[in-house]
Design an enzyme around this catalytic site. Sequence first.
Site, PDB file in Angstrom:
ATOM      1  N   CYS A   2       0.827  -1.193   0.000  1.00  0.00           N
ATOM      2  CA  CYS A   2       0.000   0.000   0.000  1.00  0.00           C
ATOM      3  C   CYS A   2       0.869   1.253   0.000  1.00  0.00           C
ATOM      4  CB  CYS A   2      -0.873   0.017   1.242  1.00  0.00           C
ATOM      5  SG  CYS A   2      -1.809  -1.496   1.447  1.00  0.00           S
ATOM      6  N   ARG A  27       4.118   1.043  -6.547  1.00  0.00           N
ATOM      7  CA  ARG A  27       4.114   0.063  -5.467  1.00  0.00           C
ATOM      8  C   ARG A  27       3.072  -1.032  -5.694  1.00  0.00           C
ATOM      9  NH1 ARG A  27       6.514   2.110  -0.801  1.00  0.00           N
ATOM     10  NH2 ARG A  27       5.132   1.035   0.632  1.00  0.00           N
ATOM     11  N   TRP A  75      -3.095  -2.336  -1.681  1.00  0.00           N
ATOM     12  CA  TRP A  75      -2.759  -3.606  -2.341  1.00  0.00           C
ATOM     13  C   TRP A  75      -3.283  -4.689  -1.411  1.00  0.00           C
ATOM     14  CZ3 TRP A  75       0.427  -8.045  -2.240  1.00  0.00           C
ATOM     15  CH2 TRP A  75       0.601  -8.659  -3.497  1.00  0.00           C
ATOM     16  N   ASN A 101      -0.464   1.192   6.009  1.00  0.00           N
ATOM     17  CA  ASN A 101       0.362   0.310   5.172  1.00  0.00           C
ATOM     18  C   ASN A 101       1.027  -0.678   6.121  1.00  0.00           C
ATOM     19  OD1 ASN A 101       2.166  -0.857   3.372  1.00  0.00           O
ATOM     20  ND2 ASN A 101       3.615   0.837   3.524  1.00  0.00           N
ATOM     21  N   GLY A 102       0.908  -1.974   5.823  1.00  0.00           N
ATOM     22  CA  GLY A 102       1.514  -2.989   6.691  1.00  0.00           C
ATOM     23  C   GLY A 102       0.510  -4.077   7.006  1.00  0.00           C
ATOM     24  N   GLU A 481      15.103 -22.060 -14.929  1.00  0.00           N
ATOM     25  CA  GLU A 481      14.812 -20.682 -14.551  1.00  0.00           C
ATOM     26  C   GLU A 481      15.975 -19.761 -14.931  1.00  0.00           C
ATOM     27  OE1 GLU A 481      12.291 -19.119 -13.886  1.00  0.00           O
ATOM     28  OE2 GLU A 481      12.869 -17.306 -12.824  1.00  0.00           O
ATOM     29  N   LYS A 485      15.463 -16.566 -17.413  1.00  0.00           N
ATOM     30  CA  LYS A 485      15.810 -15.200 -16.992  1.00  0.00           C
ATOM     31  C   LYS A 485      16.691 -14.554 -18.049  1.00  0.00           C
ATOM     32  CE  LYS A 485      13.651 -14.033 -14.439  1.00  0.00           C
ATOM     33  NZ  LYS A 485      12.652 -14.974 -14.111  1.00  0.00           N
ATOM     34  N   GLU A 488      14.754 -13.889 -21.494  1.00  0.00           N
ATOM     35  CA  GLU A 488      13.653 -12.919 -21.520  1.00  0.00           C
ATOM     36  C   GLU A 488      14.130 -11.483 -21.389  1.00  0.00           C
ATOM     37  OE1 GLU A 488      10.597 -13.192 -18.456  1.00  0.00           O
ATOM     38  OE2 GLU A 488      12.042 -13.910 -17.003  1.00  0.00           O
ATOM     39  N   HIS A 504      22.634 -36.301 -26.300  1.00  0.00           N
ATOM     40  CA  HIS A 504      21.694 -36.957 -27.229  1.00  0.00           C
ATOM     41  C   HIS A 504      21.288 -36.004 -28.351  1.00  0.00           C
ATOM     42  CE1 HIS A 504      21.473 -40.534 -24.763  1.00  0.00           C
ATOM     43  NE2 HIS A 504      21.455 -39.717 -23.713  1.00  0.00           N
ATOM     44  N   LYS A 603       3.489  -8.515 -18.050  1.00  0.00           N
ATOM     45  CA  LYS A 603       3.621  -9.021 -16.683  1.00  0.00           C
ATOM     46  C   LYS A 603       2.570 -10.085 -16.387  1.00  0.00           C
ATOM     47  CE  LYS A 603       5.352  -9.166 -12.571  1.00  0.00           C
ATOM     48  NZ  LYS A 603       6.575  -9.996 -12.486  1.00  0.00           N
TER      49      LYS A 603
HETATM   50  O1  M6R Z   1       1.578 -14.531 -12.969  1.00  0.00           O
HETATM   51  P1  M6R Z   1       2.074 -15.930 -13.207  1.00  0.00           P
HETATM   52  O2  M6R Z   1       3.006 -16.401 -12.123  1.00  0.00           O
HETATM   53  O3  M6R Z   1       0.994 -16.907 -13.478  1.00  0.00           O
HETATM   54  O4  M6R Z   1       2.946 -15.801 -14.533  1.00  0.00           O
HETATM   55  C1  M6R Z   1       3.524 -16.940 -15.106  1.00  0.00           C
HETATM   56  C2  M6R Z   1       4.563 -16.557 -16.136  1.00  0.00           C
HETATM   57  O5  M6R Z   1       3.988 -15.753 -17.131  1.00  0.00           O
HETATM   58  C3  M6R Z   1       5.739 -15.803 -15.498  1.00  0.00           C
HETATM   59  O6  M6R Z   1       6.343 -16.553 -14.484  1.00  0.00           O
HETATM   60  C4  M6R Z   1       6.790 -15.455 -16.556  1.00  0.00           C
HETATM   61  O7  M6R Z   1       7.382 -16.618 -17.029  1.00  0.00           O
HETATM   62  C5  M6R Z   1       7.820 -14.486 -15.987  1.00  0.00           C
HETATM   63  N1  M6R Z   1       7.879 -13.326 -16.788  1.00  0.00           N
HETATM   64  C6  M6R Z   1       9.184 -15.006 -15.931  1.00  0.00           C
HETATM   65  O8  M6R Z   1      10.075 -14.074 -15.414  1.00  0.00           O
END
Ligand code: M6R
Length: 608
Positions: A2, A27, A75, A101-102, A481, A485, A488, A504, A603
Site C-alpha cells: 500500500c 508500489r 494492495w 500500510n503494513g 529458470e 531469466k 527474456e 543426445h 507481466k
Molecule cells: O503470474 P504468473 O506467475 O501466473 O505468470 C507466469 C509466467 O507468465 C511468469 O512466471 C513469466 O514466465 C515471468 N515473466 C518469468 O520471469
Amino acid sequence: MCGIVGYIGERPAAPVLLDGLSKLEYRGYDSAGMAVYDGEKINFAKATGRLKVLSELTHDGETMPGSAGIGHTRWATHGAPTDSNAHPHFNKERTIAVVHNGIIENYVKLKKKLTDKGYEFCSETDTEVVAHLLDYYYTGEPLETVAKIMHRVEGSYALGIIFMDHPDVIYSVRKDSPLIVGRGKDGNLIASDVPAVLKYTREVCFIENEEIAKLSRDGIEFFNVDGDLIEKDFKTIEWDINAAEKGGYEHFMLKEMYEQPKTVRDTMNPRIKDGQIIIDELGMTEEEIRAIRKIHIIACGSAYHTGVTSKYIFEGLARIPVEVDVASEFRYRNPILEEGALVIIISQSGETADSLAALREAKAQGVTTLGIVNVVGSSIAREADKIMYTWAGPEIAVATTKAYSAQLIAQYLLAMKFAQVKGRLSEDGLSEMLRDLKRLPDQIELLLNNKGRIQKFANRYIAAKDVFFIGRGIDYAISLEGSLKLKEISYIHSEAYAAGELKHGTISLIEDGTLVAAVATQDELFKKTVSNIVEVRTRGAFVMAVTNEGNTEIEKNADYVIYIPQTNKYFTNSLAIIPLQLFSYYVSVGKGCDVDKPRNLAKSVTVE
Ligand code: M6R
C-alpha cells in the site's frame, strides 16, 4: 504494497493527495481512497481499480474541499479489493479516519475483543481494528491515544490519522513499514515514499520505528512512544523522481532481487510457530493430507519452474507422486485426475489465462484445488478451493525474481508439512530443515552482495549468441529458470538441458567459447554433473559452475565458479538462482536492453 499520503497546509488537500498517490502507483495497488476534513466533517471517497477512477469520482479532488487530508492506495492483503475494504477506515461516528500500510498480525484477537465490546466492522481488513481501537482508547488527547494503541497492535504499520476534534493536525506513526515526513513551504506531508512529496518539497525526514509525527500547517513535531518530544533531522533529497520510485536502484528488477530476503521471511515466518509448520489458511485436516494420493502442479513460465523443483521435494521427502504440467498443455491433454489427487496451481498474478483454465478443468473433474498465489483477490485466489498466499508484495519488473523465491518457500513449507503428517519427516528432521530454512534470507543477502564479481563476468557475455544451462535433479529445475531469466531480458538465445541429455543431440551446438552454466548443488549427482561438464569443456565450452561451498574440486573442470552457502539439499534453488538472476540482469544492462519491460512480454498473461 500500500501507499499512504497525507497533507496539511494552505492548498486544497485532495489534489495534493491524488498527485502524491499517483507517484506511489509503482508500489502496486488495486483500490484507492482519501479522507479530507472540510471544516465541519471528514468527507471520504473510495474507488476500486485505478487511481483514475478516484480522480474522476472526485473531479480531480474538487468535490472534496478542505486543506487537511489523508490518502491511500491499497494492495489487498486481508479481504478482496473492494470499495468497502479500501482505505480510509473509520470509527462508527466517522470522527477518526485512518490509512494504513503494513499488516496487523493480531487483528483477529483485537477484532474479537472490540466486537465483544459492541464495535461493528464494515470491512474485512486488518486496518479497521486500528480505527476502532483508537476510538476505544480515545481520551480527547490524540498523542496519548496513538501511543497507547502502539502497545496493543502487533505487526507492521505506517499510519496516517485524522481526529475530527483536532482538525488542524495529522498524526502519523510507523513500525516496520516505511514512512517519511516532508516539510513544505505551504504545507507539510507524510508519505510511504519520497516521490509522493517531491513536487512540494525536497526537505524530508525519515521516521524511525515507533516514532510519532504530529503535522500542523506551520510545524512538525516528533515524539517517542512515551510521548516525549524528540529532535529529528531533515535531509535534502537530491534524486530525481524516477530514481526515487525505485528506491535508488537502477531498475525495479534489481530492487526486487534485493527484496528477496524480506520476501522469503514474510512468506515463511507467519507459518512457523514454536518449531512447527502451521498453514492454517489451508483449512486441511491431517486426515485430508494423509488422503492425498497424487499431486498435480500446474503453472506457466517461472511459476512452472518452481513446480519442477518442488516435484523433487514432494516425491523425495513426502513420497507423494507428482506430475508437473505447463498449464497451456494440461488443459488440452485430456488429463486424468484420479480420486485423492490434489491440484496445485501456482501463479504470481493469479490471472494467467492458461493457469486459470487449468484450475477450472481440475474443478470440473471434482478434485481439490490449491492456489499458491501472490495477488490477493485475483481470479485464481478466488476460484481455488484452498489458497496459500506468497507474501512477495507487488512485483513490477516483468521478469519475476521475488515472487519466484516466495513460491519456492511456500512449496518447501507444504512439502515439509505433508511429509511430517505422512510420518516421513521426524521432529528432529523437521527442526534441522527449519534451521536451514530460516538461514536462507541471510544467505540470499550474502549472495546478492557478491554482485560486483558477477557484473564483471556478465560484461564479458553481452555479445554471446547462445548460452546453455545444465543440471540434474533440482539443478535442472534451477537451470530452467536461469535460462529463462537470461533469454527474456537479454534476448540471448539460451536453453536449459538435463545435463545427461545433452549428448543426445544438443551437444553438437557447443563450439569454442560457448558459455555453459552448470549447476551442481546436489551431492549425490555431483560427480555425474562434473562428467557432463567435462564433456562440454572438451568440445570448447567455457564453463561457469554454480556449486556448494566446499566443492572446490570443481575448479579443475570449470573456468569460473560461484559458490553458494551450505543448505539442505532441497533448498539449494533459493540460493543458486541468485547469481543466475544477477548474471542475466547485468548482461541485459550491459546490452542496453529494457530490463524491466522486455520486448514482446507482459507481466500478466491474460490471454491463451
Ligand atoms: O503470474 P504468473 O506467475 O501466473 O505468470 C507466469 C509466467 O507468465 C511468469 O512466471 C513469466 O514466465 C515471468 N515473466 C518469468 O520471469
